[in-house]
Write an enzyme that holds these catalytic residues in place. Structure first.
Site, PDB file in Angstrom:
ATOM      1  N   LYS A  73       0.827  -1.219   0.000  1.00 41.42           N
ATOM      2  CA  LYS A  73       0.000   0.000   0.000  1.00 41.42           C
ATOM      3  C   LYS A  73       0.855   1.259   0.000  1.00 41.42           C
ATOM      4  CE  LYS A  73      -2.529  -0.379   3.666  1.00 41.42           C
ATOM      5  NZ  LYS A  73      -2.146  -1.691   4.205  1.00 41.42           N
ATOM      6  N   THR A  75       3.954   1.683  -1.002  1.00 43.55           N
ATOM      7  CA  THR A  75       4.642   1.831  -2.283  1.00 43.55           C
ATOM      8  C   THR A  75       3.705   2.422  -3.330  1.00 43.55           C
ATOM      9  OG1 THR A  75       6.039  -0.060  -1.723  1.00 43.55           O
ATOM     10  CG2 THR A  75       5.992   0.595  -4.032  1.00 43.55           C
ATOM     11  N   ARG A  96       2.048   7.362   7.922  1.00 46.39           N
ATOM     12  CA  ARG A  96       2.457   7.100   9.303  1.00 46.39           C
ATOM     13  C   ARG A  96       3.980   7.022   9.397  1.00 46.39           C
ATOM     14  NH1 ARG A  96      -0.568   1.650  10.637  1.00 46.39           N
ATOM     15  NH2 ARG A  96      -0.165   1.327   8.430  1.00 46.39           N
ATOM     16  N   LYS A 107       9.331  -7.372   9.573  1.00 45.93           N
ATOM     17  CA  LYS A 107       8.428  -6.731   8.623  1.00 45.93           C
ATOM     18  C   LYS A 107       9.117  -5.679   7.758  1.00 45.93           C
ATOM     19  CE  LYS A 107       4.044  -4.228   8.394  1.00 45.93           C
ATOM     20  NZ  LYS A 107       3.095  -3.397   9.155  1.00 45.93           N
ATOM     21  N   ALA A 275      -2.322  -0.615  14.389  1.00 49.11           N
ATOM     22  CA  ALA A 275      -3.476  -0.792  13.504  1.00 49.11           C
ATOM     23  C   ALA A 275      -4.491  -1.806  14.024  1.00 49.11           C
ATOM     24  CB  ALA A 275      -3.009  -1.195  12.110  1.00 49.11           C
ATOM     25  N   PHE A 303      -3.653  -2.255   7.200  1.00 49.63           N
ATOM     26  CA  PHE A 303      -4.286  -3.529   6.860  1.00 49.63           C
ATOM     27  C   PHE A 303      -5.252  -3.386   5.674  1.00 49.63           C
ATOM     28  CE2 PHE A 303      -3.664  -4.533  11.616  1.00 49.63           C
ATOM     29  CZ  PHE A 303      -2.386  -4.985  11.393  1.00 49.63           C
ATOM     30  N   PHE A 384       4.229  -7.222  -9.506  1.00 46.69           N
ATOM     31  CA  PHE A 384       5.443  -7.896  -9.055  1.00 46.69           C
ATOM     32  C   PHE A 384       6.105  -8.565 -10.262  1.00 46.69           C
ATOM     33  CE2 PHE A 384       3.585  -7.105  -5.022  1.00 46.69           C
ATOM     34  CZ  PHE A 384       4.566  -7.264  -4.058  1.00 46.69           C
ATOM     35  N   TRP A 412       6.940   0.116  -8.245  1.00 45.93           N
ATOM     36  CA  TRP A 412       8.179  -0.350  -7.641  1.00 45.93           C
ATOM     37  C   TRP A 412       9.325  -0.223  -8.650  1.00 45.93           C
ATOM     38  CZ3 TRP A 412      12.209  -3.696  -8.133  1.00 45.93           C
ATOM     39  CH2 TRP A 412      12.968  -3.945  -6.976  1.00 45.93           C
TER      40      TRP A 412
END
Length: 558
Positions: A73, A75, A96, A107, A275, A303, A384, A412
């Site tokens: 999200k 990115t 955030r 993570k 979250a 999320f 991807f 990306w």
């Protein structure tokens, strides 16, 4: 060609001085408090001066139900902000701040990835401007004052078995989850069981992110419940006369931080509430400021759209008055394959049938955004490298059949260039009228609110309260918290409270185990399972791969 890490890509781009980036928002150096050359704080008091200026459009980026495969999200959010800049729009991103726990754990950070990043990424992912340290210090001041009050006679008759306030540290440290303190004699305090949370789980973090200004911040801090007395009465930070000192510790942290993307689009990064047990969005102040400075503000919620977007709408929008103009729903082929039954180890292999089977998850989120939240939406496929044309086409066909636009976002690899089509679509959507709606009414009972969330958003039959939760519900309503919005704390991996139920399960019941009030932040937390508020480190933590050379350059940070 060797695959470059995020930090290597970031280091190849020459940042502009933050004063130069701020000029695009008509800000001068006098409007900034500089933290070195590339980051600064904005003055929250500017909001008062700009109150009569028109707000720009607010775009909410959310996602399908997340999987361990990752959806990206942030990115996509960064790429979209750059894409809007590329098509000539005055855009800004509001995100955030990352926690140190995930950075050194497994993570990773929260500064985007590849060619869609905010920089200086190593500063943002580490100490940044010290906001989290200030929040941790404020939280632990409350804890110290609380135990000190008990030590010196306990005039408030605090029941040490009913202390709800924990100490915090911004690190994944499972050893601190459950501790006993105050040992070794009377001079060292009153012995009791205690524990630590990670800093982002502190209610002070949620309070900071929902405050409108420093006066409102102080008032919210004052209302935080820290314990209960022997007679069951709540004891607040105000009862400890703590709100003034807490506000003093947070006087700089309340001002939003401004940095830039790799393509020099301005970015505000401020706050980072948990979250699960909080609402998982950046600060209200940062969002409002961005909407004054830019024509398009891109923000995200933690999320999937069942958790993050619902809390964004029912908590953040309800308490702040901000409203999104359009939604971007991020989906990945990888995640859809997992929702279609493919294990993580086999995601590299083409499997069109699994993609089609997993589409039900995406369709449920689309239905929620359009028909429950009442907002226009575009689906962004976060591309991807191993995604095949056939798999992407399966997603495109399914979404188009729903009458919803879908765009491939190759951010990306290509940064803003890979989001130009998405940016054009967002501009078009944001101008459309919408039927923005909350999931429940403020006047609804706590149980009605819970049932509406499960039935309307999750697709379940309703809630079942444990005896403990039923007792807590009655107590909360008796104390006058019945009108507070609900913050659902459940697994992010399923619409249900069972992480193994992927896709779009039906006819399930969500068990509410506990109901707790965050009286300062202004919401009730509904716990549906064991929520980890102090994570642990994996066997091989990311910290093992982080290093610094003789010139002070950091490597291994993603």
């Amino acid at each position: 060609m060797a695959h470059l890490s995020d930090i290597e890509i970031a280091n190849q781009v020459e940042m502009k001085p933050i004063t130069e980036v701020a000029k695009t928002l008509n800000l001068t150096e006098d409007d900034l408090t500089l933290y070195g050359k590339y980051k600064a704080k904005l003055d929250v008091n500017e909001l008062v001066k700009m109150k009569d200026e028109e707000d720009g459009k607010l775009i909410l980026v959310t996602a399908i139900t997340p999987t361990p495969a990752g959806e990206g999200k942030t990115t996509v959010s960064v790429g979209l902000a750059d894409g809007l800049s590329r098509i000539g729009k005055k855009s800004m991103i509001a995100l955030r701040e990352p926690s140190l726990g995930p950075v050194f754990g497994v993570k990773g950070g929260a500064a985007g990835g590849g060619h869609a990043q905010v920089v200086p990424m190593e500063d943002i992912n580490l100490h940044f401007t010290g906001d989290f340290h200030a929040i941790g210090a404020a939280n632990n001041l409350v804890a110290a004052l609380l135990d000190n009050h008990i030590h010196h006679g306990n005039a408030l008759q605090i029941d040490s078995r009913k202390i709800t306030w924990k100490r915090v540290v911004d690190m994944n440290d499972r050893q601190l989850r459950h501790i006993v303190n105050g040992l070794q004699g009377r001079v060292n305090g009153v012995p009791r069981e205690d524990g630590y949370d990670i800093t982002v789980a502190s209610e002070i973090m949620a309070v900071l992110c929902l405050a409108n200004d420093i006066v409102d911040l102080k008032e919210k801090l004052k209302k935080m419940i820290v314990a209960y007395s022997f007679t069951g009465e709540p004891v607040t930070a105000g009862d400890l006369k703590a709100e003034g000192a807490l506000t003093a510790l947070l006087k700089d942290a309340i001002h939003p931080n401004i940095v830039q993307t790799l393509e020099h689009t301005p970015a505000i990064i401020h706050g980072g509430p948990f979250a699960n047990i909080a609402h998982g969005c950046n600060s209200v102040i940062a969002t409002k400021m961005s909407m004054k400075y830019a024509d398009y503000t891109i923000t995200e919620a933690g999320f999937g759209a069942d958790l993050g977007a619902e809390k964004f709408i029912d908590i953040k929008c309800r308490l702040s008055g901000v409203r999104p103009d359009a939604v971007v729903l991020v989906a990945t082929v990888r995640a859809l394959k997992m929702h279609g039954g493919v294990p993580k180890t086999e995601l590299g292999e083409e499997n069109v049938e699994a993609v089609k089977a997993g589409i039900v998850n995406l369709e449920k989120h689309l239905d929620n955004i359009q028909n429950v939240y009442g907002l226009p939406v575009v689906v962004a496929i976060n591309k991807f490298p191993l995604d095949t044309d056939a798999e992407i086409k399966a997603v495109e066909d399914a979404v188009s059949a729903q009458g919803v636009d879908i765009v491939l976002a190759d951010v990306w690899a290509k940064g803003g260039e890979g989001a130009e089509e998405l940016a054009e679509k967002v501009v078009e959507l944001a101008d459309k009228p919408n039927n923005f709606s909350f999931v429940y009414d403020e006047e609804d009972s706590i149980e009605t609110k819970l049932n509406k969330i499960v039935q309307k958003v999750y697709g379940g039959k309703g809630v079942e309260l444990t005896k403990v939760a039923r007792r807590e519900l009655q107590e909360l309503e008796k104390l006058g918290f019945g009108n507070y919005p609900i913050c659902m704390a459940k697994t992010q991996y399923s619409f249900s409270d069972d992480a193994t139920l992927v896709g779009a399960p039906k006819d399930f019941t969500v068990t509410i185990r506990n109901l707790k009030v965050s009286a300062g932040a202004g919401f009730i937390v509904a716990l549906t399972g064991a929520v980890m508020t102090m994570p642990g480190l994996p066997k091989s933590p990311a910290s093992e791969r982080i290093d610094v050379d003789a010139e002070g350059n950091i490597s291994g940070l993603f």
